[in-house]
Each structure stands twice: as C-alpha cells, then as structure tokens.
Write a protein that holds these residues in place. Sequence first.
Motif, PDB file in Angstrom:
ATOM      1  N   TYR A  62       0.839  -1.204   0.000  1.00 55.77           N
ATOM      2  CA  TYR A  62       0.000   0.000   0.000  1.00 55.77           C
ATOM      3  C   TYR A  62       0.870   1.248   0.000  1.00 55.77           C
ATOM      4  CZ  TYR A  62      -3.139   3.737   1.297  1.00 55.77           C
ATOM      5  OH  TYR A  62      -3.826   4.924   1.306  1.00 55.77           O
ATOM      6  N   LYS A  63       0.524   2.199  -0.852  1.00 56.85           N
ATOM      7  CA  LYS A  63       1.247   3.463  -0.943  1.00 56.85           C
ATOM      8  C   LYS A  63       0.409   4.570  -0.334  1.00 56.85           C
ATOM      9  CE  LYS A  63       3.602   6.591  -4.154  1.00 56.85           C
ATOM     10  NZ  LYS A  63       3.938   6.871  -5.584  1.00 56.85           N
ATOM     11  N   THR A  64       0.939   5.205   0.715  1.00 58.67           N
ATOM     12  CA  THR A  64       0.242   6.302   1.372  1.00 58.67           C
ATOM     13  C   THR A  64      -0.051   7.412   0.376  1.00 58.67           C
ATOM     14  OG1 THR A  64       1.317   5.794   3.474  1.00 58.67           O
ATOM     15  CG2 THR A  64       0.374   7.993   3.232  1.00 58.67           C
ATOM     16  N   PHE A  65      -1.257   7.953   0.427  1.00 63.37           N
ATOM     17  CA  PHE A  65      -1.695   8.951  -0.550  1.00 63.37           C
ATOM     18  C   PHE A  65      -0.863  10.223  -0.468  1.00 63.37           C
ATOM     19  CE2 PHE A  65      -4.464  12.491  -1.884  1.00 63.37           C
ATOM     20  CZ  PHE A  65      -4.847  12.063  -3.153  1.00 63.37           C
ATOM     21  N   SER A  66      -0.666  10.712   0.749  1.00 64.03           N
ATOM     22  CA  SER A  66       0.098  11.948   0.935  1.00 64.03           C
ATOM     23  C   SER A  66       0.670  11.942   2.347  1.00 64.03           C
ATOM     24  CB  SER A  66      -0.784  13.175   0.725  1.00 64.03           C
ATOM     25  OG  SER A  66      -0.058  14.374   0.879  1.00 64.03           O
ATOM     26  N   PRO A  67       1.981  11.844   2.512  1.00 62.44           N
ATOM     27  CA  PRO A  67       2.578  11.722   3.856  1.00 62.44           C
ATOM     28  C   PRO A  67       2.189  12.842   4.808  1.00 62.44           C
ATOM     29  CG  PRO A  67       4.202  11.236   2.153  1.00 62.44           C
ATOM     30  CD  PRO A  67       2.990  11.768   1.448  1.00 62.44           C
ATOM     31  N   GLU A  68       2.021  14.072   4.309  1.00 67.66           N
ATOM     32  CA  GLU A  68       1.706  15.184   5.208  1.00 67.66           C
ATOM     33  C   GLU A  68       0.285  15.108   5.767  1.00 67.66           C
ATOM     34  OE1 GLU A  68       1.364  16.886   0.923  1.00 67.66           O
ATOM     35  OE2 GLU A  68       2.644  15.493   2.047  1.00 67.66           O
ATOM     36  N   PHE A  69      -0.568  14.235   5.196  1.00 65.74           N
ATOM     37  CA  PHE A  69      -1.932  14.123   5.694  1.00 65.74           C
ATOM     38  C   PHE A  69      -1.967  13.561   7.115  1.00 65.74           C
ATOM     39  CE2 PHE A  69      -4.700  14.082   1.590  1.00 65.74           C
ATOM     40  CZ  PHE A  69      -4.161  15.310   1.234  1.00 65.74           C
ATOM     41  N   SER A  70      -0.967  12.797   7.490  1.00 64.78           N
ATOM     42  CA  SER A  70      -0.936  12.267   8.857  1.00 64.78           C
ATOM     43  C   SER A  70      -0.835  13.395   9.864  1.00 64.78           C
ATOM     44  CB  SER A  70       0.245  11.303   9.029  1.00 64.78           C
ATOM     45  OG  SER A  70       0.249  10.750  10.332  1.00 64.78           O
ATOM     46  N   TYR A  71      -0.114  14.450   9.533  1.00 70.99           N
ATOM     47  CA  TYR A  71      -0.023  15.615  10.418  1.00 70.99           C
ATOM     48  C   TYR A  71      -1.315  16.436  10.374  1.00 70.99           C
ATOM     49  CZ  TYR A  71       1.340  20.153  12.269  1.00 70.99           C
ATOM     50  OH  TYR A  71       1.388  21.322  13.000  1.00 70.99           O
ATOM     51  N   LEU A  72      -1.874  16.612   9.181  1.00 74.16           N
ATOM     52  CA  LEU A  72      -3.045  17.471   9.016  1.00 74.16           C
ATOM     53  C   LEU A  72      -4.315  16.858   9.593  1.00 74.16           C
ATOM     54  CD1 LEU A  72      -2.561  18.784   5.354  1.00 74.16           C
ATOM     55  CD2 LEU A  72      -2.164  20.033   7.486  1.00 74.16           C
ATOM     56  N   PHE A  73      -4.440  15.537   9.504  1.00 80.31           N
ATOM     57  CA  PHE A  73      -5.738  14.926   9.779  1.00 80.31           C
ATOM     58  C   PHE A  73      -5.733  13.921  10.929  1.00 80.31           C
ATOM     59  CE2 PHE A  73      -5.920  16.010   5.129  1.00 80.31           C
ATOM     60  CZ  PHE A  73      -6.650  17.179   5.328  1.00 80.31           C
ATOM     61  N   ASN A  74      -4.646  13.838  11.673  1.00 79.44           N
ATOM     62  CA  ASN A  74      -4.667  13.128  12.943  1.00 79.44           C
ATOM     63  C   ASN A  74      -5.489  13.967  13.927  1.00 79.44           C
ATOM     64  OD1 ASN A  74      -4.148  11.767  15.334  1.00 79.44           O
ATOM     65  ND2 ASN A  74      -1.934  12.105  15.291  1.00 79.44           N
ATOM     66  N   SER A  75      -6.284  13.333  14.741  1.00 79.47           N
ATOM     67  CA  SER A  75      -7.123  14.081  15.684  1.00 79.47           C
ATOM     68  C   SER A  75      -6.449  14.212  17.048  1.00 79.47           C
ATOM     69  CB  SER A  75      -8.492  13.415  15.825  1.00 79.47           C
ATOM     70  OG  SER A  75      -8.362  12.048  16.178  1.00 79.47           O
ATOM     71  N   TYR A  76      -6.333  13.095  17.769  1.00 81.36           N
ATOM     72  CA  TYR A  76      -5.779  13.171  19.125  1.00 81.36           C
ATOM     73  C   TYR A  76      -4.890  11.978  19.454  1.00 81.36           C
ATOM     74  CZ  TYR A  76      -9.971  10.286  19.816  1.00 81.36           C
ATOM     75  OH  TYR A  76     -10.954   9.329  19.710  1.00 81.36           O
ATOM     76  N   TYR A  77      -4.406  11.278  18.449  1.00 82.06           N
ATOM     77  CA  TYR A  77      -3.604  10.076  18.693  1.00 82.06           C
ATOM     78  C   TYR A  77      -2.142  10.466  18.893  1.00 82.06           C
ATOM     79  CZ  TYR A  77      -7.817   7.683  17.248  1.00 82.06           C
ATOM     80  OH  TYR A  77      -9.120   7.243  17.180  1.00 82.06           O
ATOM     81  N   GLU A  78      -1.796  10.655  20.162  1.00 81.45           N
ATOM     82  CA  GLU A  78      -0.452  11.107  20.513  1.00 81.45           C
ATOM     83  C   GLU A  78       0.617  10.109  20.067  1.00 81.45           C
ATOM     84  OE1 GLU A  78       0.232  13.945  21.889  1.00 81.45           O
ATOM     85  OE2 GLU A  78      -1.670  14.669  22.715  1.00 81.45           O
ATOM     86  N   THR A  79       0.324   8.825  20.160  1.00 82.80           N
ATOM     87  CA  THR A  79       1.324   7.811  19.835  1.00 82.80           C
ATOM     88  C   THR A  79       1.565   7.695  18.334  1.00 82.80           C
ATOM     89  OG1 THR A  79      -0.420   6.123  19.928  1.00 82.80           O
ATOM     90  CG2 THR A  79       0.913   6.447  21.908  1.00 82.80           C
ATOM     91  N   VAL A  80       0.707   8.313  17.532  1.00 79.57           N
ATOM     92  CA  VAL A  80       0.899   8.284  16.079  1.00 79.57           C
ATOM     93  C   VAL A  80       1.876   9.367  15.632  1.00 79.57           C
ATOM     94  CG1 VAL A  80      -0.263   8.648  13.863  1.00 79.57           C
ATOM     95  CG2 VAL A  80      -1.313   7.187  15.593  1.00 79.57           C
ATOM     96  N   GLY A  81       1.872  10.510  16.339  1.00 78.00           N
ATOM     97  CA  GLY A  81       2.789  11.578  15.975  1.00 78.00           C
ATOM     98  C   GLY A  81       2.173  12.952  16.141  1.00 78.00           C
ATOM     99  N   ALA A  82       2.919  13.966  15.708  1.00 82.13           N
ATOM    100  CA  ALA A  82       2.458  15.352  15.824  1.00 82.13           C
ATOM    101  C   ALA A  82       1.228  15.575  14.944  1.00 82.13           C
ATOM    102  CB  ALA A  82       3.582  16.304  15.424  1.00 82.13           C
ATOM    103  N   ARG A  83       0.478  16.624  15.267  1.00 80.25           N
ATOM    104  CA  ARG A  83      -0.740  16.903  14.514  1.00 80.25           C
ATOM    105  C   ARG A  83      -1.022  18.398  14.522  1.00 80.25           C
ATOM    106  NH1 ARG A  83      -1.359  15.487  19.447  1.00 80.25           N
ATOM    107  NH2 ARG A  83      -3.014  16.291  20.781  1.00 80.25           N
ATOM    108  N   HIS A  84      -1.807  18.834  13.561  1.00 78.94           N
ATOM    109  CA  HIS A  84      -2.217  20.239  13.473  1.00 78.94           C
ATOM    110  C   HIS A  84      -3.168  20.557  14.626  1.00 78.94           C
ATOM    111  CE1 HIS A  84      -2.822  23.981  11.283  1.00 78.94           C
ATOM    112  NE2 HIS A  84      -4.117  23.870  11.524  1.00 78.94           N
ATOM    113  N   PRO A  85      -3.045  21.748  15.243  1.00 78.58           N
ATOM    114  CA  PRO A  85      -3.900  22.082  16.393  1.00 78.58           C
ATOM    115  C   PRO A  85      -5.386  22.028  16.039  1.00 78.58           C
ATOM    116  CG  PRO A  85      -2.100  23.648  16.199  1.00 78.58           C
ATOM    117  CD  PRO A  85      -2.073  22.814  14.951  1.00 78.58           C
ATOM    118  N   ARG A  86      -6.165  21.491  16.954  1.00 77.99           N
ATOM    119  CA  ARG A  86      -7.601  21.338  16.711  1.00 77.99           C
ATOM    120  C   ARG A  86      -8.287  22.668  16.440  1.00 77.99           C
ATOM    121  NH1 ARG A  86     -12.011  18.467  20.826  1.00 77.99           N
ATOM    122  NH2 ARG A  86     -13.837  18.820  19.505  1.00 77.99           N
ATOM    123  N   PHE A  87      -7.939  23.688  17.222  1.00 73.25           N
ATOM    124  CA  PHE A  87      -8.645  24.969  17.101  1.00 73.25           C
ATOM    125  C   PHE A  87      -8.364  25.663  15.781  1.00 73.25           C
ATOM    126  CE2 PHE A  87      -4.554  26.022  19.014  1.00 73.25           C
ATOM    127  CZ  PHE A  87      -4.135  27.104  18.240  1.00 73.25           C
TER     128      PHE A  87
END
Length: 388
Positions: A62-87
């Motif tokens: 499987y090829k990830t669609f866009s690597p930066e989406f993990s940062y943009l669209f992670n909600s609150y999963y701390e163990t997955v990595g950094a994420r864009h602020p909810r607010f």
Amino acid sequence: MDETEIGAFLAVRRHTEAICSNLTPEDQCIQSMPDASPAKWHRAHTTWFFEQFILAPHMDGYKTFSPEFSYLFNSYYETVGARHPRFARGMITRPSTDHVTEYRAHVDAAMAEFIGSGRASSALLALGLQHEQQHQELMMTDVLHAFAQNPLAPAMIPAWCPPSPSTLADEFIVFEGGIVNIGHDSQRFAFDNEGPSHRSLLAPYRLANRLVRNRAWLAFIAAGGYTTPTLWMSEGWAAAQENGWNAPLYWRKTDDRWTVFTPGGERPIDLDEPVRHVSWYEADAFARWSDARLPTEFEWEAASEDPRITEREGHVWQWTASAYLPYPGFRPVAGAIGEYNGKFMINQMVLRGGSMATPPGHTRPTYRNFFHPDRRWQFTGLRLALDL
C-alpha cells in the motif's frame, strides 16, 4: 471475497458524502468554534483513520496517498505523531475539497481490494466504520453551528424534517431496581468504554416515558429558570452568566415569537417536540425546577428495553446524572487504538440514546456518549427521573 463487508464499508462512505452533498467548498472549510471541525477535515480524518490503522500497517504494497496528511488529519492520537492544532483546523484551506475527494477515492479503492482479499481484520474494519458514523453526526452538528452564525441562515439540508415525537401523555414508569447487568456482553461490536459487563445495584425509581418538551422548557424560561441561581450548579450558573444563556442554543425570539435554527433552516418552535441543544447544566437546573432529577446512566440502561419508555433514540442524546468514568475492570487496548475512549474519562458527563443526527443502526442500549457539561451544539436533551 466478502461482498457483505465491502458493501457495508462503501455504504458508510457514501453516507458521509451524501451529508455533504449540499455544501459548497467554502462551506466545507469553515470552523465556527474550537470544538467544531470543518466538514472537509471530517471527510479527510475518517479516511486517514482507515489508512493509518488498516492499510498502512497491514496491506502489502500500500502506498500512502500523501505523507503530510498524517499531520493534518490526525485528531488526538499522541502515539501516532504530531498533529495540526484542533482549534486551527479551519485554516487548512489546502488541500482543496477536490483533493480530499481524491484521497477518499484512493483509500476506498484500496480498502475494497484489501477487504476482498480476506485479510482485513473484521474488528478493525468495524471500528473504522463506527468511527466514521460518529463523525457523520459531528459533521451535521458542526456545520449546523457554522450556518447558525450566518445572517442568511442557510439550510444545510433543505428538505430536512424532524422525527415525529411521541403523542403519549407524560407518565413516570416505576422500576423496582435491584441488581441489574450493565454494559456490553455480546459478540457484536461495541466500543471499549461499554464494558466490561458488570452488575449494578439500583434503588427503586421512576423514569419519564418520554423526553422533556419545548412547551415545558418555555414554562421554565417564563418562571425565571435562567435567572434563579438556586436552581443551578455553581459552575453552570457561571457558564450561563458568562455566555448569556437565556434559552437553548439556536432559539431566537423576535416580537414574542420563538424560532429555532435547524438543519432545514429557521423554523417556528414546535411546542410538542423534545427540547434539544441544552447543556447538562441546563438539564440539571430544569430537573431541579421540576422537582425531579436526571436519571443515572445505569437507570437509563436498565429501563431502555421496556416498551413503555419511548423516544429512546432518534431525537436527542439524553443527559444523565452520571460522570463519564471507567467501568470496573476497564482496561484500554494496547497501542494507539487504546486512546479512543479511555483517556477522556474525566470531567465529562454521560449521555444515552441517540439523536436525529445519529446514523441509523449506530447505537445500542449500552452506548455511552460523553461531553463536557457546558456543551450545547450537539442534539442533546433530557428525560426526567424520580425517586420512589
């Protein structure tokens, strides 16, 4: 190939798109408050969930669609990595809505192939689908809040109509209490916070056969319910004063005429409909004014299968008197999935039932929804209880 699982997956994914069918790209980008998220973000986040927890770790090649989406669209999963602020999710104007649509199509195709291979975990798939259904309701409530700020009062779903309320007379049903089984104990899907199944001791009580109506809430307002501090918890009174609460959220009064903003736009208040968009603080104050109380979540669950209790779901989530806490013996599952519910078991109150925005078939008697006691933008209401 499991055509049933593929069909269930695609049906849930199509329902998300149907909810957004009347939204423009501009509508899908707006974030009207920190608790809400843009519709575009919901569409992307639910897609990321399948990619993150099913496709990337388990589907060979499987090829990830866009690597930066993990940062943009992670909600609150701390163990997955950094994420864009909810607010600040409303600041994500790129990727475009069209690009998110491409993302969804990419993941849908891969998921259909993976499910068809017979190697997909049915438990993870079920969790992903239930997760997306939760976000379908959030999309409706978040867009409704955004549209309520618009002077044009646009309709999210122009043909929307509320469900028909019960026409039964108000009645309190007697329950003898005793030792009852609480929690999920079958092989069908349930979130981890619905278990373990355990026994609870209930004193005898009475539970209203239907939900509190707008008519009763207008009487509460007329009697000074929002101006009588002795009816309120201290923090609730402070919240009401600070935020200027004098009626449920989305109620508006013009020339002695009350209206309410709905997914179908601005409408006159129907006195016989269950009241909605009230906080726990308001529900608790109303119950005290009524010489009653809110039921505990255990009383609600024990009574939920009784046919005399109407409007159990399909209208509003029902506030209970129970704090959101773990059941005896609860342990979150290992890994990032364990962050789903357990870490939120503090400073929140439990709601039971299901609302008019809840996807059909999503709830069950053991379902535990939860929000902070001052939140009002969900379809939340109440049912009264009395001691015997």
